[in-house]
Design a protein around this motif. Structure first.
Motif, PDB file in Angstrom:
ATOM      1  N   PHE A   1       0.937  -1.249   0.111  1.00 47.11           N
ATOM      2  CA  PHE A   1      -0.040  -0.131   0.003  1.00 47.11           C
ATOM      3  C   PHE A   1       0.883   1.114   0.023  1.00 47.11           C
ATOM      4  CE2 PHE A   1       0.426  -1.445   4.178  1.00 47.11           C
ATOM      5  CZ  PHE A   1       0.745  -0.362   5.084  1.00 47.11           C
ATOM      6  N   MET A   2       0.429   2.439  -0.661  1.00 46.90           N
ATOM      7  CA  MET A   2       1.117   3.649  -0.642  1.00 46.90           C
ATOM      8  C   MET A   2       1.090   4.255   0.648  1.00 46.90           C
ATOM      9  SD  MET A   2       1.602   3.800  -4.009  1.00 46.90           S
ATOM     10  CE  MET A   2       1.887   5.589  -4.104  1.00 46.90           C
ATOM     11  N   LEU A   3       2.135   4.975   0.973  1.00 46.82           N
ATOM     12  CA  LEU A   3       2.429   5.905   2.171  1.00 46.82           C
ATOM     13  C   LEU A   3       2.264   7.384   1.755  1.00 46.82           C
ATOM     14  CD1 LEU A   3       5.135   3.749   3.910  1.00 46.82           C
ATOM     15  CD2 LEU A   3       2.891   3.771   4.643  1.00 46.82           C
ATOM     16  N   LYS A   4       2.095   8.050   3.011  1.00 45.61           N
ATOM     17  CA  LYS A   4       2.170   9.337   2.729  1.00 45.61           C
ATOM     18  C   LYS A   4       3.482   9.753   2.892  1.00 45.61           C
ATOM     19  CE  LYS A   4      -2.238  10.737   5.063  1.00 45.61           C
ATOM     20  NZ  LYS A   4      -2.473   9.518   5.701  1.00 45.61           N
ATOM     21  N   ASP A   5       3.808  10.958   2.518  1.00 45.78           N
ATOM     22  CA  ASP A   5       5.515  11.391   2.208  1.00 45.78           C
ATOM     23  C   ASP A   5       6.021  11.210   3.716  1.00 45.78           C
ATOM     24  OD1 ASP A   5       7.676  12.719   0.644  1.00 45.78           O
ATOM     25  OD2 ASP A   5       7.407  14.282   2.348  1.00 45.78           O
ATOM     26  N   TYR A   6       5.713  11.643   4.775  1.00 42.10           N
ATOM     27  CA  TYR A   6       6.272  11.862   5.986  1.00 42.10           C
ATOM     28  C   TYR A   6       6.328  10.185   6.571  1.00 42.10           C
ATOM     29  CZ  TYR A   6       1.735  11.457   8.496  1.00 42.10           C
ATOM     30  OH  TYR A   6       0.625  10.975   8.846  1.00 42.10           O
ATOM     31  N   GLU A   7       5.351   9.456   6.274  1.00 41.08           N
ATOM     32  CA  GLU A   7       5.389   8.284   6.945  1.00 41.08           C
ATOM     33  C   GLU A   7       6.581   7.427   5.970  1.00 41.08           C
ATOM     34  OE1 GLU A   7       0.626   6.936   7.619  1.00 41.08           O
ATOM     35  OE2 GLU A   7       1.523   7.130   5.506  1.00 41.08           O
ATOM     36  N   GLY A   8       6.836   7.537   4.736  1.00 42.07           N
ATOM     37  CA  GLY A   8       7.623   7.061   3.923  1.00 42.07           C
ATOM     38  C   GLY A   8       9.126   7.199   4.411  1.00 42.07           C
ATOM     39  N   LYS A   9       9.196   8.510   4.493  1.00 39.62           N
ATOM     40  CA  LYS A   9      10.571   9.395   4.988  1.00 39.62           C
ATOM     41  C   LYS A   9      10.683   8.711   6.412  1.00 39.62           C
ATOM     42  CE  LYS A   9      10.947  13.521   2.428  1.00 39.62           C
ATOM     43  NZ  LYS A   9      10.621  14.748   2.210  1.00 39.62           N
ATOM     44  N   TYR A  10       9.816   8.653   7.240  1.00 38.11           N
ATOM     45  CA  TYR A  10      10.027   8.025   8.502  1.00 38.11           C
ATOM     46  C   TYR A  10      10.485   6.598   8.563  1.00 38.11           C
ATOM     47  CZ  TYR A  10       9.469   6.676  13.552  1.00 38.11           C
ATOM     48  OH  TYR A  10       9.793   6.249  14.633  1.00 38.11           O
ATOM     49  N   HIS A  11      10.077   5.745   7.819  1.00 35.55           N
ATOM     50  CA  HIS A  11      10.486   4.504   7.579  1.00 35.55           C
ATOM     51  C   HIS A  11      11.715   4.269   7.023  1.00 35.55           C
ATOM     52  CE1 HIS A  11       6.820   2.529   9.298  1.00 35.55           C
ATOM     53  NE2 HIS A  11       6.222   3.082   8.183  1.00 35.55           N
ATOM     54  N   VAL A  12      12.186   5.017   6.032  1.00 28.43           N
ATOM     55  CA  VAL A  12      13.493   5.060   5.221  1.00 28.43           C
ATOM     56  C   VAL A  12      14.536   5.613   6.519  1.00 28.43           C
ATOM     57  CG1 VAL A  12      15.059   6.115   3.789  1.00 28.43           C
ATOM     58  CG2 VAL A  12      12.775   5.414   3.094  1.00 28.43           C
ATOM     59  N   LYS A  13      14.264   6.516   7.350  1.00 28.24           N
ATOM     60  CA  LYS A  13      15.158   6.962   8.324  1.00 28.24           C
ATOM     61  C   LYS A  13      15.435   5.708   9.353  1.00 28.24           C
ATOM     62  CE  LYS A  13      15.885  10.719  11.645  1.00 28.24           C
ATOM     63  NZ  LYS A  13      15.362  11.719  12.232  1.00 28.24           N
ATOM     64  N   THR A  14      14.241   4.935   9.826  1.00 29.31           N
ATOM     65  CA  THR A  14      14.536   4.128  10.995  1.00 29.31           C
ATOM     66  C   THR A  14      14.744   2.831  10.319  1.00 29.31           C
ATOM     67  OG1 THR A  14      12.065   3.852  10.901  1.00 29.31           O
ATOM     68  CG2 THR A  14      12.871   5.486  12.360  1.00 29.31           C
ATOM     69  N   LEU A  15      14.844   2.354   8.964  1.00 28.96           N
ATOM     70  CA  LEU A  15      15.080   1.131   8.710  1.00 28.96           C
ATOM     71  C   LEU A  15      16.731   1.107   7.978  1.00 28.96           C
ATOM     72  CD1 LEU A  15      11.684   0.381   6.680  1.00 28.96           C
ATOM     73  CD2 LEU A  15      12.526  -0.257   9.118  1.00 28.96           C
ATOM     74  N   THR A  16      17.010  -0.239   7.745  1.00 33.53           N
ATOM     75  CA  THR A  16      18.265  -0.294   6.808  1.00 33.53           C
ATOM     76  C   THR A  16      18.222  -0.797   5.367  1.00 33.53           C
ATOM     77  OG1 THR A  16      18.496  -2.402   7.773  1.00 33.53           O
ATOM     78  CG2 THR A  16      19.559  -0.890   9.011  1.00 33.53           C
ATOM     79  N   ALA A  17      19.290  -0.408   4.563  1.00 29.69           N
ATOM     80  CA  ALA A  17      19.028  -0.741   3.372  1.00 29.69           C
ATOM     81  C   ALA A  17      18.820  -2.289   3.230  1.00 29.69           C
ATOM     82  CB  ALA A  17      20.077   0.174   2.444  1.00 29.69           C
ATOM     83  N   GLY A  18      17.976  -2.723   2.228  1.00 32.53           N
ATOM     84  CA  GLY A  18      17.913  -4.074   1.677  1.00 32.53           C
ATOM     85  C   GLY A  18      18.758  -4.082   0.585  1.00 32.53           C
ATOM     86  N   THR A  19      18.560  -5.228  -0.198  1.00 34.45           N
ATOM     87  CA  THR A  19      19.458  -5.681  -1.601  1.00 34.45           C
ATOM     88  C   THR A  19      18.737  -4.859  -2.728  1.00 34.45           C
ATOM     89  OG1 THR A  19      19.911  -7.437  -0.342  1.00 34.45           O
ATOM     90  CG2 THR A  19      20.307  -7.600  -2.628  1.00 34.45           C
ATOM     91  N   ILE A  20      19.762  -4.031  -3.189  1.00 32.93           N
ATOM     92  CA  ILE A  20      19.318  -3.395  -4.624  1.00 32.93           C
ATOM     93  C   ILE A  20      20.007  -3.781  -5.676  1.00 32.93           C
ATOM     94  CG2 ILE A  20      19.382  -1.055  -5.763  1.00 32.93           C
ATOM     95  CD1 ILE A  20      18.869   0.275  -2.985  1.00 32.93           C
ATOM     96  N   LEU A  21      19.151  -4.604  -6.823  1.00 28.52           N
ATOM     97  CA  LEU A  21      19.614  -5.317  -7.858  1.00 28.52           C
ATOM     98  C   LEU A  21      19.799  -4.273  -8.876  1.00 28.52           C
ATOM     99  CD1 LEU A  21      17.815  -8.667  -7.745  1.00 28.52           C
ATOM    100  CD2 LEU A  21      19.915  -8.180  -6.678  1.00 28.52           C
ATOM    101  N   LYS A  22      18.964  -3.443  -9.110  1.00 26.22           N
ATOM    102  CA  LYS A  22      19.086  -2.333  -9.961  1.00 26.22           C
ATOM    103  C   LYS A  22      18.270  -0.957  -9.830  1.00 26.22           C
ATOM    104  CE  LYS A  22      17.486  -5.417 -14.036  1.00 26.22           C
ATOM    105  NZ  LYS A  22      16.502  -5.586 -14.930  1.00 26.22           N
ATOM    106  N   ALA A  23      19.364   0.033 -10.367  1.00 32.99           N
ATOM    107  CA  ALA A  23      18.922   1.085  -9.643  1.00 32.99           C
ATOM    108  C   ALA A  23      17.912   2.052 -10.561  1.00 32.99           C
ATOM    109  CB  ALA A  23      20.161   2.372 -10.109  1.00 32.99           C
ATOM    110  N   GLU A  24      17.587   1.380 -11.756  1.00 27.19           N
ATOM    111  CA  GLU A  24      16.393   2.161 -12.470  1.00 27.19           C
ATOM    112  C   GLU A  24      15.724   1.074 -13.489  1.00 27.19           C
ATOM    113  OE1 GLU A  24      17.355   4.860 -16.037  1.00 27.19           O
ATOM    114  OE2 GLU A  24      18.871   5.248 -14.457  1.00 27.19           O
ATOM    115  N   LYS A  25      14.412   1.245 -13.870  1.00 29.05           N
ATOM    116  CA  LYS A  25      13.634   0.432 -14.957  1.00 29.05           C
ATOM    117  C   LYS A  25      13.305   1.373 -15.978  1.00 29.05           C
ATOM    118  CE  LYS A  25      10.947  -3.140 -15.511  1.00 29.05           C
ATOM    119  NZ  LYS A  25      10.674  -3.847 -16.844  1.00 29.05           N
TER     120      LYS A  25
END
Length: 142
Positions: free
Chosen positions: A118-142
């Motif tokens: 589900f989609m998040l509001k801007d501040y919710e998304g930023k809050y999660h990015v701030k408090t989580l760690t990076a996962g495994t990124i295989l590709k930078a763009e599609k």
């Protein structure tokens, strides 16, 4: 969902991210999409993220619990898929410069973990990015 109960109130989340810089902003002419997975359910199970279809070369990366990934998209309509025990999907429509946040919400399945998106509001998304760690990124763009 059970994951929401532990979140601070909106005012507290907004305050926490007021000066927070996201690790990546959209490339020029592109959209950036953050997929966050704050829940601790299914800790070691990968939730693989695909864009536009479910083909192997459309996988952008994967998360485990308490992780996020990000990638750039061309402006326009896209489908974002998340694969666990099931496939979840959501549609996004974005213009250049947009920052989109999508949450993966796991639930216990029969064998491992199921999920929905589900989609998040801007501040919710930023809050999660701030408090989580990076996962495994295989590709930078599609």
């Amino acid at each position: 969902s059970t994951g929401c109960a532990r979140l601070p109130r909106p005012e507290a989340m907004k305050a926490a991210v007021s000066s927070f810089q996201l690790p990546k902003l959209p490339e020029p002419g592109k959209v950036i999409c953050y997929v966050v997975r704050p829940s601790g359910v299914g800790v070691l199970i990968r939730f693989n993220v695909f864009v536009d279809d479910q083909e192997v070369n459309s996988e952008m990366g994967f998360t485990r619990s308490s992780q996020y990934i990000y990638f750039n998209l061309k402006p326009g309509e896209h489908k974002i898929y998340s694969k666990a025990e099931n496939w979840a999907e959501t549609s996004v429509s974005a213009k250049a410069g947009d920052i989109i946040f999508i949450q993966q919400e796991p639930t216990m399945g029969i064998l491992m973990a199921r999920n929905n998106l589900f989609m998040l509001k801007d501040y919710e998304g930023k809050y999660h990015v701030k408090t989580l760690t990076a996962g495994t990124i295989l590709k930078a763009e599609k």
